[in-house]
Design an enzyme around this catalytic site. Structure first.
Site, PDB file in Angstrom:
ATOM      1  N   LYS A  34       0.838  -1.210   0.000  1.00 29.88           N
ATOM      2  CA  LYS A  34       0.000   0.000   0.000  1.00 29.88           C
ATOM      3  C   LYS A  34       0.872   1.259   0.000  1.00 29.88           C
ATOM      4  O   LYS A  34       1.720   1.434   0.874  1.00 29.88           O
ATOM      5  CB  LYS A  34      -0.919   0.011   1.222  1.00 29.88           C
ATOM      6  CG  LYS A  34      -1.838   1.240   1.267  1.00 29.88           C
ATOM      7  CD  LYS A  34      -2.926   1.091   2.314  1.00 29.88           C
ATOM      8  CE  LYS A  34      -2.555   1.608   3.678  1.00 29.88           C
ATOM      9  NZ  LYS A  34      -2.532   3.064   3.795  1.00 29.88           N
ATOM     10  N   ASP A  61      -3.485   4.213  -2.052  1.00 30.86           N
ATOM     11  CA  ASP A  61      -4.443   4.688  -1.044  1.00 30.86           C
ATOM     12  C   ASP A  61      -4.402   6.216  -0.971  1.00 30.86           C
ATOM     13  O   ASP A  61      -3.832   6.779  -0.040  1.00 30.86           O
ATOM     14  CB  ASP A  61      -4.095   4.050   0.308  1.00 30.86           C
ATOM     15  CG  ASP A  61      -5.089   4.399   1.402  1.00 30.86           C
ATOM     16  OD1 ASP A  61      -6.216   4.842   1.080  1.00 30.86           O
ATOM     17  OD2 ASP A  61      -4.739   4.237   2.585  1.00 30.86           O
ATOM     18  N   LEU A  62      -5.008   6.858  -1.969  1.00 31.05           N
ATOM     19  CA  LEU A  62      -5.004   8.335  -1.996  1.00 31.05           C
ATOM     20  C   LEU A  62      -6.374   8.906  -1.644  1.00 31.05           C
ATOM     21  O   LEU A  62      -6.546  10.117  -1.607  1.00 31.05           O
ATOM     22  CB  LEU A  62      -4.534   8.840  -3.368  1.00 31.05           C
ATOM     23  CG  LEU A  62      -3.106   8.412  -3.749  1.00 31.05           C
ATOM     24  CD1 LEU A  62      -2.726   8.978  -5.115  1.00 31.05           C
ATOM     25  CD2 LEU A  62      -2.090   8.846  -2.706  1.00 31.05           C
ATOM     26  N   LYS A  63      -7.337   8.077  -1.409  1.00 32.47           N
ATOM     27  CA  LYS A  63      -8.681   8.498  -0.968  1.00 32.47           C
ATOM     28  C   LYS A  63      -9.210   9.678  -1.785  1.00 32.47           C
ATOM     29  O   LYS A  63      -9.420  10.777  -1.265  1.00 32.47           O
ATOM     30  CB  LYS A  63      -8.681   8.828   0.532  1.00 32.47           C
ATOM     31  CG  LYS A  63      -8.314   7.634   1.407  1.00 32.47           C
ATOM     32  CD  LYS A  63      -8.481   7.933   2.889  1.00 32.47           C
ATOM     33  CE  LYS A  63      -8.140   6.737   3.760  1.00 32.47           C
ATOM     34  NZ  LYS A  63      -6.719   6.364   3.748  1.00 32.47           N
ATOM     35  N   ASP A  66     -13.606  14.357  -4.945  1.00 29.41           N
ATOM     36  CA  ASP A  66     -13.653  15.586  -5.743  1.00 29.41           C
ATOM     37  C   ASP A  66     -14.884  15.518  -6.642  1.00 29.41           C
ATOM     38  O   ASP A  66     -15.701  14.608  -6.495  1.00 29.41           O
ATOM     39  CB  ASP A  66     -12.347  15.693  -6.569  1.00 29.41           C
ATOM     40  CG  ASP A  66     -11.903  17.140  -6.751  1.00 29.41           C
ATOM     41  OD1 ASP A  66     -12.752  17.975  -7.162  1.00 29.41           O
ATOM     42  OD2 ASP A  66     -10.725  17.435  -6.499  1.00 29.41           O
ATOM     43  N   THR A 125     -11.920   6.481  10.870  1.00 31.81           N
ATOM     44  CA  THR A 125     -12.012   6.018  12.263  1.00 31.81           C
ATOM     45  C   THR A 125     -11.511   7.075  13.249  1.00 31.81           C
ATOM     46  O   THR A 125     -11.711   6.940  14.446  1.00 31.81           O
ATOM     47  CB  THR A 125     -11.232   4.707  12.481  1.00 31.81           C
ATOM     48  OG1 THR A 125      -9.937   4.875  11.929  1.00 31.81           O
ATOM     49  CG2 THR A 125     -11.941   3.540  11.849  1.00 31.81           C
ATOM     50  N   ARG A 216       3.153  -1.263  10.727  1.00 21.90           N
ATOM     51  CA  ARG A 216       4.317  -1.367  11.610  1.00 21.90           C
ATOM     52  C   ARG A 216       4.642  -2.760  12.143  1.00 21.90           C
ATOM     53  O   ARG A 216       5.829  -3.068  12.299  1.00 21.90           O
ATOM     54  CB  ARG A 216       4.169  -0.347  12.751  1.00 21.90           C
ATOM     55  CG  ARG A 216       4.319   1.082  12.226  1.00 21.90           C
ATOM     56  CD  ARG A 216       3.712   2.102  13.146  1.00 21.90           C
ATOM     57  NE  ARG A 216       2.245   2.012  13.153  1.00 21.90           N
ATOM     58  CZ  ARG A 216       1.466   2.785  13.890  1.00 21.90           C
ATOM     59  NH1 ARG A 216       2.000   3.688  14.692  1.00 21.90           N
ATOM     60  NH2 ARG A 216       0.153   2.669  13.822  1.00 21.90           N
TER      61      ARG A 216
HETATM   62  O1  C5P Z   1       1.165   0.569  11.139  1.00 23.72           O
HETATM   63  P1  C5P Z   1      -0.303   0.201  11.094  1.00 23.72           P
HETATM   64  O2  C5P Z   1      -0.540  -1.279  10.979  1.00 23.72           O
HETATM   65  O3  C5P Z   1      -1.091   0.857  12.186  1.00 23.72           O
HETATM   66  O4  C5P Z   1      -0.781   0.831   9.713  1.00 23.72           O
HETATM   67  C1  C5P Z   1      -2.109   0.789   9.314  1.00 23.72           C
HETATM   68  C2  C5P Z   1      -2.303   1.469   7.998  1.00 23.72           C
HETATM   69  O5  C5P Z   1      -3.699   1.554   7.767  1.00 23.72           O
HETATM   70  C3  C5P Z   1      -1.782   2.894   7.907  1.00 23.72           C
HETATM   71  O6  C5P Z   1      -1.383   3.124   6.548  1.00 23.72           O
HETATM   72  C4  C5P Z   1      -2.964   3.739   8.269  1.00 23.72           C
HETATM   73  O7  C5P Z   1      -2.949   4.995   7.671  1.00 23.72           O
HETATM   74  C5  C5P Z   1      -4.102   2.908   7.685  1.00 23.72           C
HETATM   75  N1  C5P Z   1      -5.386   3.114   8.345  1.00 23.72           N
HETATM   76  C6  C5P Z   1      -5.601   2.887   9.710  1.00 23.72           C
HETATM   77  N2  C5P Z   1      -6.822   3.070  10.259  1.00 23.72           N
HETATM   78  C7  C5P Z   1      -7.813   3.477   9.496  1.00 23.72           C
HETATM   79  C8  C5P Z   1      -7.639   3.719   8.140  1.00 23.72           C
HETATM   80  C9  C5P Z   1      -6.390   3.527   7.593  1.00 23.72           C
HETATM   81  O8  C5P Z   1      -4.692   2.501  10.432  1.00 23.72           O
HETATM   82  N3  C5P Z   1      -8.984   3.595  10.035  1.00 23.72           N
END
Ligand code: C5P
Length: 239
Positions: A34, A61-63, A66, A125, A216
């Site tokens: 991603k 993932d640029l959401k 527009d 979220t 992570r």
């Molecule tokens: O490092 P981690 O597992 O928390 O990364 C989760 C990924 O999912 C990140 O790219 C974060 O921006 C994305 N994300 C999220 N929660 C959301 C929507 C997207 O953690 N509700």
């Protein structure tokens, strides 16, 4: 049929060199990589080309959010980059979503390829009921999530991004073929970081996810490839 490798790794890194290093380590072990706003804004579309050339499936993932014409153009540009998945905000409305679906379909027909999986984002979220109400939307949050999810599917989107907590609700009200992609995933052994409401990979799959976005716990591991493979085993064994 269960997705053979539902892991999408979030390459939340600020530079191309680190992204490419991670991609080389991880692409044989995960379903997709991603690219989000940070990396894309820092280094541009070349990173997509590099990852595609290396054989990785790419989730852009640029959401997008527009007017319909602009989103259709952005979807065409993403399709030209040959991405496999991309996101757009369902709050952009049904005309915007239909324009995106049409653009993706036309591009796929012209190039003889599969259209990218268009994924709708409902309520971020980070929005609690007070934040939602500030924007003129009275709660509860789940009601707005369901409303936007239904709108997205009626407009022809094949999938949605949702939190693990929304999986069961959405599975109960949406057609079975809708693809659900969920972040907020932590393997049983991992640190939570800033994620508060999480599920393990196996729990999320059992609750109805098709794809898991994991950052992570994989990218921050001493050996990201081993971390990814352990998570895949955890999913395949059911937790
Ligand atoms: O490092 P981690 O597992 O928390 O990364 C989760 C990924 O999912 C990140 O790219 C974060 O921006 C994305 N994300 C999220 N929660 C959301 C929507 C997207 O953690 N509700």
């Amino acid at each position: 049929m269960q997705n053979p490798n539902p892991i999408i790794v979030a390459l939340d890194v600020p530079d191309a060199a680190r992204a490419i290093e991670l991609a080389e380590q991880l692409s044989p072990h995960v379903g997709a990589l991603k690219i989000g706003k940070e990396l894309f804004t820092a280094v541009g579309p070349e990173i997509v080309r590099r990852l595609r050339a290396a054989g990785a499936r790419v989730f852009l993932d640029l959401k997008f959010h527009d007017i319909p014409n602009t989103v259709a153009g952005a979807v065409r540009a993403a399709a030209r980059l040959d991405v496999q998945m991309l996101t757009l905000h369902t709050a952009g409305g049904s005309a915007m979503m239909r324009a995106a679906v049409q653009a993706a379909g036309e591009m796929a027909q012209a190039t003889g390829t599969e259209p990218p999986l268009l994924l709708g984002v409902t309520v971020l979220t980070s929005m609690d009921p007070a934040a939602l109400e500030e924007t003129g939307v009275p709660g509860p949050v789940e009601q707005q999530v369901e409303r936007l999810a239904r709108l997205a599917i009626e407009a022809g989107l094949p999938g949605l991004v949702c939190s693990p907590q929304e999986l069961r609700l959405l599975r109960a009200v949406l057609p079975a073929e809708v693809q659900l992609v969920t972040p907020g995933i932590r393997p049983a052994s991992a640190a939570l970081g800033d994620q508060k409401r999480v599920m393990t990979p196996a729990e999320a799959m059992a609750a109805g996810a098709n794809w898991l976005v994991i950052g992570r716990p994989i990218t921050g591991a001493a050996d990201p490839a081993i971390a990814a493979r352990q998570i895949l085993e955890e999913i395949r064994s059911g937790g």
